[in-house]
Design a protein around this motif. Structure first.
Motif, PDB file in Angstrom:
ATOM      1  N   ASN A 157      50.480 -22.908  27.449  1.00  0.00           N
ATOM      2  CA  ASN A 157      50.794 -22.486  28.322  1.00  0.00           C
ATOM      3  C   ASN A 157      52.314 -21.705  27.508  1.00  0.00           C
ATOM      4  OD1 ASN A 157      52.332 -24.045  26.940  1.00  0.00           O
ATOM      5  ND2 ASN A 157      54.127 -25.145  28.251  1.00  0.00           N
ATOM      6  N   VAL A 158      51.694 -20.740  26.467  1.00  0.00           N
ATOM      7  CA  VAL A 158      52.144 -19.979  26.043  1.00  0.00           C
ATOM      8  C   VAL A 158      52.407 -18.761  27.073  1.00  0.00           C
ATOM      9  CG1 VAL A 158      49.755 -18.532  25.196  1.00  0.00           C
ATOM     10  CG2 VAL A 158      52.060 -18.259  23.636  1.00  0.00           C
ATOM     11  N   ALA A 159      53.235 -18.707  26.720  1.00  0.00           N
ATOM     12  CA  ALA A 159      53.829 -16.604  27.735  1.00  0.00           C
ATOM     13  C   ALA A 159      53.320 -15.930  27.305  1.00  0.00           C
ATOM     14  CB  ALA A 159      55.298 -16.996  27.561  1.00  0.00           C
ATOM     15  N   VAL A 160      52.873 -14.532  27.843  1.00  0.00           N
ATOM     16  CA  VAL A 160      52.323 -13.397  28.165  1.00  0.00           C
ATOM     17  C   VAL A 160      53.023 -12.506  27.336  1.00  0.00           C
ATOM     18  CG1 VAL A 160      51.485 -11.483  29.031  1.00  0.00           C
ATOM     19  CG2 VAL A 160      51.063 -14.057  30.434  1.00  0.00           C
ATOM     20  N   GLY A 170      46.304 -12.941  28.744  1.00  0.00           N
ATOM     21  CA  GLY A 170      46.256 -13.606  29.728  1.00  0.00           C
ATOM     22  C   GLY A 170      46.676 -15.150  30.265  1.00  0.00           C
ATOM     23  N   ARG A 171      46.780 -15.423  30.829  1.00  0.00           N
ATOM     24  CA  ARG A 171      46.946 -17.206  31.162  1.00  0.00           C
ATOM     25  C   ARG A 171      45.628 -18.301  29.877  1.00  0.00           C
ATOM     26  NH1 ARG A 171      52.268 -17.900  32.257  1.00  0.00           N
ATOM     27  NH2 ARG A 171      52.958 -16.430  33.201  1.00  0.00           N
ATOM     28  N   VAL A 231      48.429 -28.796  27.402  1.00  0.00           N
ATOM     29  CA  VAL A 231      50.167 -29.507  27.538  1.00  0.00           C
ATOM     30  C   VAL A 231      49.557 -30.066  29.621  1.00  0.00           C
ATOM     31  CG1 VAL A 231      51.208 -27.724  26.862  1.00  0.00           C
ATOM     32  CG2 VAL A 231      50.400 -27.503  28.516  1.00  0.00           C
ATOM     33  N   ASN A 232      50.792 -30.768  29.585  1.00  0.00           N
ATOM     34  CA  ASN A 232      50.797 -31.724  30.869  1.00  0.00           C
ATOM     35  C   ASN A 232      50.686 -30.436  32.216  1.00  0.00           C
ATOM     36  OD1 ASN A 232      49.522 -33.926  32.956  1.00  0.00           O
ATOM     37  ND2 ASN A 232      52.313 -34.322  32.069  1.00  0.00           N
TER      38      ASN A 232
END
Length: 839
Positions: free
Chosen positions: A259-262, A311-312, A348-349
């Protein structure tokens, strides 16, 4: 048929099922099969029905079938199926292990098998084994390389290795380079899954001798037979720039959460070049081995060497990335240095659990046994580790519970007894929660209706209904309504009413209650079949039964006590003398009744009595006796003279019926007085009867004589009492005797006078009411009157037998008039006490 073979078959079947269940429990409740990929359609995977303990002939009857598992379960359902005839698990379409599982090993498909009658679920694991059906494949069929001629021997030039979609030995690749005197192939294993391939320079190059080298790189897998793929290497020899950029690390390891931010900076690579000037300027970029999909997720800054996320990322799709980065100098013949960035994505959850209902068996009967399976559920979470471990609960916690049958599979079972009348439908919520921090949750609502069984008997609103009904009611009149409640539904709660055949009327002899009343079967209304008569029936007690329409039916009873309320429908009636004579109560002599009229008649009896002149005021002359067949105020009698009180020589007790002298009698009152006495009840409207009393007046001795003669001729002696008569009678009698002796001198008359005088002097006081036998109580006084029903009134105040049971006493609120105290003798008082105590 002989029951012995049948019994033997049943026993063998039961033993076989028991053995299979034991075996099933020992192996953990799971069947495992394996099948190679690309197996032909119709290939038998396993004898599923036999392994599950289902006879071949029962496959269709017990509906052995695969159960869809919801998300992600489509391929295995379409690739295998259960044969309806044999119950075998067969291949129905093409099985491609690479399409089903990718590089995952082993490739195990989880199937749920549902068997009905009884309902059971089994879990089957189908392993699809790999075959060597994929050849190694290079990213490109041709690769161009530029190498400076000044490159020293031993220089390495990374190459993109081939990939094989197979797994295991079928994916173990070996490389071979076509023969060359300048180049050799260098293969190194980074780990069990990754292998680096590089082209090593073994001999210095001479661009003038050969400016281009063409080699063929062949990759072969370890399958049998082995498959191979090739890539052509076109090597251009460059001149001049003889120093390549060098990275400070050959391999960079980076771990980032999914879930790291762009825009987040992942790392910065650094390379140096020993050359000077333009040949020292370096530009960073991804190598050609990096795919376009990866370039959409990451960005390399060509100047600074910063690697950023654009990207995600999704751990559930890709867990790691291997990025090849090259540093190019700006020489006329650019040289490139290479490094590898190994990027590991951390989970991550970010995925909530998912819950599917695979089977739902509703409605549930309210008498269903504990342990009944209501629904089958499947639960999954795409996360891994503790983030993917799911814990399920059911809310509310009763009356249902969850039982885990397999990993990710649950059964919703009945834990407590149901009662449809308390709860007819349940909204059950299955809650799933994973082990992440913070945890994610999912919910699935189930609607579980409860079907009714006939477990409640009709219950009346009252155990005993008390009803008042006036007598002389019309036939068909509604007397009461009873109501019973049955909380069951439909036919189980539909109530019909009936009169219990065993009921009978109290006090009505052998007549049953059904001859008086009827009960409407639907409404519970109680109707009168005939007019009620209080004088015949005072209380009617019966039972009403309520029966529901269930199978079997249940019933309940209620008691109805119907009290008949009296109406003033009977007029007072006069009674004959107490001693059985022909006339009513009188003094001195008894008369005879002229006729007995109806209760509503204005005239009744003709009575006569004797009194002597000189009788003092308050002397009782006669007593009128009357009864009323009604009860209560309707039977409370009062006695009145027709003429106004105070004008005549006589008066009557208002409630006692005693006719007494209002003053001392004189010869001026004449030889006869006629009194009209009216007897009324207190009903609304009042009813009455009249009695005519003729009182003959005379001398004391004559009156006594005539009274005695009249009593003898009538055959009865009426009882009564005359107080205070002794002195007056004595003087009058003496005078008459001497007058008779002096005038007539007749001895016979004298003797007769002496006899008469002696009789009046020494005998008991002349009774107002005389007659043979013991004294009889006259049930009336100045302060009240007792009245009884028509059926029992003849035995009251006439004989000494036990009194009636419904004695009612009324006393006016005003005191009796002076001089009207009762004149009963002690003997009369004793009789009164006996009568009351008997009552």
């Amino acid at each position: 048929a002989d029951p012995a073979p049948t019994m033997g078959v049943c026993v063998r079947s039961a033993v076989r099922v028991l053995v299979l269940q034991v075996a099933w429990a020992l192996v953990g409740g799971q069947v495992r099969y394996s099948v190679p990929e690309e197996a032909k359609s119709g290939t038998v995977v396993g004898r599923l029905a036999q392994d599950l303990g289902v006879e071949a002939g029962e496959v269709e009857a017990r509906r052995l079938r695969l159960v869809p598992k919801g998300h992600g379960g489509g391929d295995e359902r379409t690739s295998v199926e259960v044969s309806g005839a044999s119950g075998a698990l067969v291949v129905s379409s093409r099985l491609d292990r690479e399409e089903l599982c990718g590089k995952s090993a082993p490739c195990a498909l989880r199937l749920e098998v549902l068997v009905e009658r009884p309902l059971r679920v089994f879990h089957v694991e189908l392993e699809v084994t790999d075959i060597n059906d994929n050849a190694p494949l290079f990213p490109a069929a041709r690769k161009n390389l530029s190498i400076w001629e000044s490159s020293p021997p031993g220089s390495r030039f990374p190459l993109e290795g081939a990939s094989d979609a197979d797994i295991g030995a079928n994916a173990q690749l070996s490389y071979k380079l076509s023969p060359s005197e300048h180049f050799a192939l260098e293969v190194k294993s980074k780990d069990e899954k990754k292998t680096s391939v590089a082209l090593a320079l073994t001999k210095s190059l001479d661009r003038e001798a050969m400016a281009e080298h063409r080699l063929v790189l062949t990759a072969s897998d370890g399958g049998r037979p082995s498959l191979s793929g090739t890539m052509e290497l076109v090597i251009s020899v460059l001149d001049v720039n003889d120093n390549t950029p060098e990275f400070n690390q050959s391999v960079y390891n980076v771990k980032i959460p999914e879930n790291v931010a762009v825009g987040t900076l992942l790392l910065q690579v650094t390379a140096t070049d020993k050359d000077e000037g333009i040949n020292k300027e370096i530009t960073y970029a991804f190598s050609q081995a990096v795919s376009e999909e990866v370039k959409e997720l990451f960005m390399m800054d060509p100047k600074s060497g910063e690697l950023r996320i654009i990207g995600r990322l999704d751990f559930e799709d890709v867990q790691s990335y291997d990025l090849e980065i090259q540093a190019n100098d700006n020489g006329n013949a650019p040289l490139a240095g290479h490094c590898s960035v190994e990027l590991e994505v951390l989970d991550v959850n970010d995925n909530a659990p998912e819950v599917w209902v695979t089977s739902l068996s509703v409605p549930v009967a309210e008498d269903a046994p504990l342990g009944t399976v209501v629904a089958l559920l499947s639960v999954s979470d795409r996360d891994s580790g503790s983030n993917g471990r799911v814990r399920c609960t059911v809310w509310p916690s009763s009356p249902f519970g969850l039982v885990s049958t397999f990993e990710g599979s649950y059964s919703l079972v009945l834990r407590e007894a149901l009662d449809r009348e308390r709860v007819s439908e349940y909204e059950v919520e299955v809650r799933a929660e994973d082990g992440g921090a913070p945890p994610l949750r999912a919910r699935r609502a189930l609607r579980v209706p409860v079907s009714d069984v006939n477990d409640n008997a009709p219950a009346f609103a009252q155990a005993v209904y008390t009803v008042l009904a006036r007598e002389n009611n019309a036939a068909g009149a509604e007397l009461a309504r009873v109501w019973a409640r049955d909380p069951d539904e439909a036919g189980n709660g539909r109530v019909s009413y009936s009169l219990w055949e065993g009921a009978s009327a109290l006090g009505s002899g052998s007549r049953s209650a059904s001859s008086y009343v009827s009960v409407d079967a639907e409404s519970g209304r109680v109707w009168a079949l005939q007019p009620l008569d209080y004088e015949e029936l005072q209380v009617l007690q019966f039972e009403v039964r309520a029966v529901d329409a269930g199978e079997p039916s249940l019933s309940g009873n209620a008691t109805v006590q119907l009290f008949v309320v009296d109406e003033n429908d009977n007029a007072p009636s006069l009674l004959p003398p107490a001693g059985g004579g022909a006339g009513p109560w009188a003094v001195g002599a008894a008369g005879s009744p002229s006729s007995e009229l109806s209760s509503s008649s204005s005239s009744g009896w003709s009575l006569w009595a004797w009194a002597s002149w000189g009788s003092p005021a308050g002397q009782v002359v006669a007593k009128i006796r009357a009864v009323d067949a009604d009860s209560g105020y309707n039977a409370w009698l009062r006695y009145e003279l027709q003429e106004a009180r105070g004008k005549g020589a006589f008066r009557v007790g208002l409630y006692s019926g005693e006719v007494s002298t209002a003053r001392a009698l004189e010869e001026a009152d004449g030889p006869r007085q006629t009194l009209l006495i009216v007897v009324r009840d207190h009903g609304e409207p009042a009813r009455s009867v009249t009695a005519t009393l003729s009182v003959s007046l005379g001398e004391g001795a004559e009156a006594v004589l005539v009274a005695g003669v009249g009593a003898a001729s009538s055959g009865s002696v009426l009882r009564g009492s005359i107080s205070g008569v002794e002195g007056g009678v004595s003087v009058s009698a003496t005078t008459n005797v001497w007058l008779v002796v002096a005038i007539c001198a007749v001895s016979s008359v004298f003797l007769l006078a002496v006899v008469l005088y002696g009789a009046s002097r020494w005998s008991p006081r002349a009774s107002v009411l005389s007659g043979p036998g013991p004294t009889t109580l006259v049930c009336a006084s100045e302060v009240g009157s007792w009245s009884y029903s028509q059926r029992q009134s003849r035995s009251v105040c006439v004989a000494e037998g036990a009194g009636k049971s419904d004695l009612m006493v009324f006393s006016p609120n005003f005191p009796p008039p002076a001089g009207c105290a009762p004149k009963e003798t002690p003997q009369d008082a004793a009789a009164f006490l006996d009568t009351v105590s008997g009552t």
